[in-house]
Design an enzyme around this catalytic site. Structure first.
Site, PDB file in Angstrom:
ATOM      1  CG  ASN A 101      -0.219  -0.167   2.511  1.00  0.00           C
ATOM      2  OD1 ASN A 101       0.558   0.694   2.900  1.00  0.00           O
ATOM      3  ND2 ASN A 101      -0.449  -1.285   3.206  1.00  0.00           N
ATOM      4  CE  LYS A 145     -11.261  -0.204  10.707  1.00  0.00           C
ATOM      5  NZ  LYS A 145     -10.179   0.364   9.855  1.00  0.00           N
TER       6      LYS A 145
END
Length: 402
Positions: free
Chosen positions: A209, A336
């Site tokens: 990434n 999260k």
């Protein structure tokens, strides 16, 4: 540093000239500085130079007792508030790691109960030698602090890691150590993950990434500046190593998982800022995949969820996550925070022109399980890292119990 007793152990390498500047800067800052040299170090700079800079006798012979009322190497070991080995050669690192005291520097190092900082300087291949790496790791585990060498042009003609850190930076670290009023993390261990991971497809290709590691490295630098014993677990990045931070280099998600778990049990705070790949190729091809006609399909499988695992195993640790989102950043962060049993999560929208991967600035929101929801305006990542850690410490007043 005013009136602090600092002992500089100088060993034999071309970087000895930097040790002269270090002694000068520490003395100018008000510290009482004494120098002990190995015979090899004296081949590069004579003791008289250090005597002039420190205004103290210089020691180099175990059996040369300048004061008959004391045993010199024991007296110096007891006198020091801090001991710095600069430059530290592979030889002295090996001796210290194996408990060898065969001249004045090493006998003092074995006898002192003061904190010892080691500033390596050597050829890049010597520094990367497996035996040297084993000795450094042993000393890390024994509680010694390393001032990581920087990268650049070396005296031997090579370009790579091995340059003694600049005297100004070492002096700054010493100043921060003794300014304990501004060191709220003194005696605490902070583990930070940073950068991307690479998941290999074949010997020449991988999945990754856009993370550059800048935010994570800034968090590690900030933690060290606040007094923490700091461990940075880093994926492949192009950044210099933070001063005063133990760095563990990894490549894959699996390697990062193992490294984090190895440092987790005695950590006070864990900051999980690395952009870990969620998937990896199911099969890694041993040879380069050749281009063929038509489409090619790579089957992917999930990597281990490091943050969730840490949340499940959390005991006394304060667990801080990062979430890079492209929409509804705060909403996804809240999810999260709960699902991964975090204490805090730092969220940002990477589509923001002032935030995201590779930028020098960031815009984030700090969320906590206790209801904190604080948006911070755009600011440099290095400054933001300190602001975030101080906010976390302000929220968690029980830090001294951890």
């Amino acid at each position: 540093m005013l009136n602090k007793n600092i002992l500089i152990c100088v060993t034999g390498g071309i970087a000895v000239y930097k040790a002269v500047a270090l002694v000068s800067k520490l003395s100018q800052a008000g510290a009482n500085v004494k120098v002990v040299m190995t015979k090899s170090a004296m081949e590069f700079v004579r003791p008289l130079t250090f005597q002039a800079m420190s205004r103290n006798d210089v020691f180099y012979d175990t059996f040369d007792e300048k004061d008959s009322r004391v045993i010199a190497h024991i007296d110096l070991a007891d006198w020091a508030d801090l001991v710095i080995i600069a430059p530290a050669t592979a030889n002295v690192i090996g001796k210290l790691a194996n408990g060898i005291g065969d001249e004045m520097v090493t006998t003092i190092l074995l006898a002192t109960t003061a904190e010892v900082w080691i500033a390596p300087a050597m050829n890049v291949h010597m520094y990367e030698n497996k035996a040297v790496m084993r000795n450094i790791e042993r000393l890390h585990k024994d509680g010694y602090k390393f001032i990581e060498p920087s990268e650049g042009f070396l005296a031997c003609g090579y370009v790579g890691k091995g340059r003694l850190e600049e005297p100004e930076k070492i002096a700054q670290l010493v100043s921060e150590k003794f300014n304990s009023n501004d060191l709220p993390l003194l005696g605490k261990k902070v583990v930070v993950t940073a950068g991307p991971t690479r998941e290999r497809i074949d010997p020449v290709r991988y999945i990754s990434n856009f993370s550059t590691g800048k935010m994570g490295y800034s968090m590690a630098e900030a933690a060290a500046a606040l007094g923490a014993e700091t461990v940075l677990i880093s994926g492949p990045v192009g950044l210099g190593k933070p001063v005063g931070v133990k760095v563990i280099d990894v490549e894959s998600a699996e390697e990062m998982f193992e490294a984090v778990l190895s440092e987790y049990d005695d950590a006070t705070i864990v900051v999980k800022s690395a952009a870990v790949a969620d998937y990896r190729p199911k099969d890694i091809h041993p040879q380069k995949i050749k281009k063929g006609e038509g489409e090619s399909i790579i089957e992917l499988t999930r990597t281990k969820d490091i943050l969730k695992t840490l949340g499940e195993r959390k005991a006394h640790q304060i667990l801080v996550g990062f979430a890079a989102e492209t929409e509804n950043a705060v909403g996804h962060g809240m999810g999260k925070l709960d699902s991964k049993n975090l204490d805090f999560i730092i969220v940002n929208d990477v589509t923001d022109p002032d935030a995201g991967f590779g930028k020098e600035t960031n815009v984030v929101t700090l969320l906590s399980k206790n209801g904190l929801n604080q948006l911070y305006p755009v600011m440099p990542k290095k400054e933001l890292a300190t602001v975030l850690l101080k906010a976390i410490l302000q929220e968690r007043t029980d830090i001294d119990d951890r």
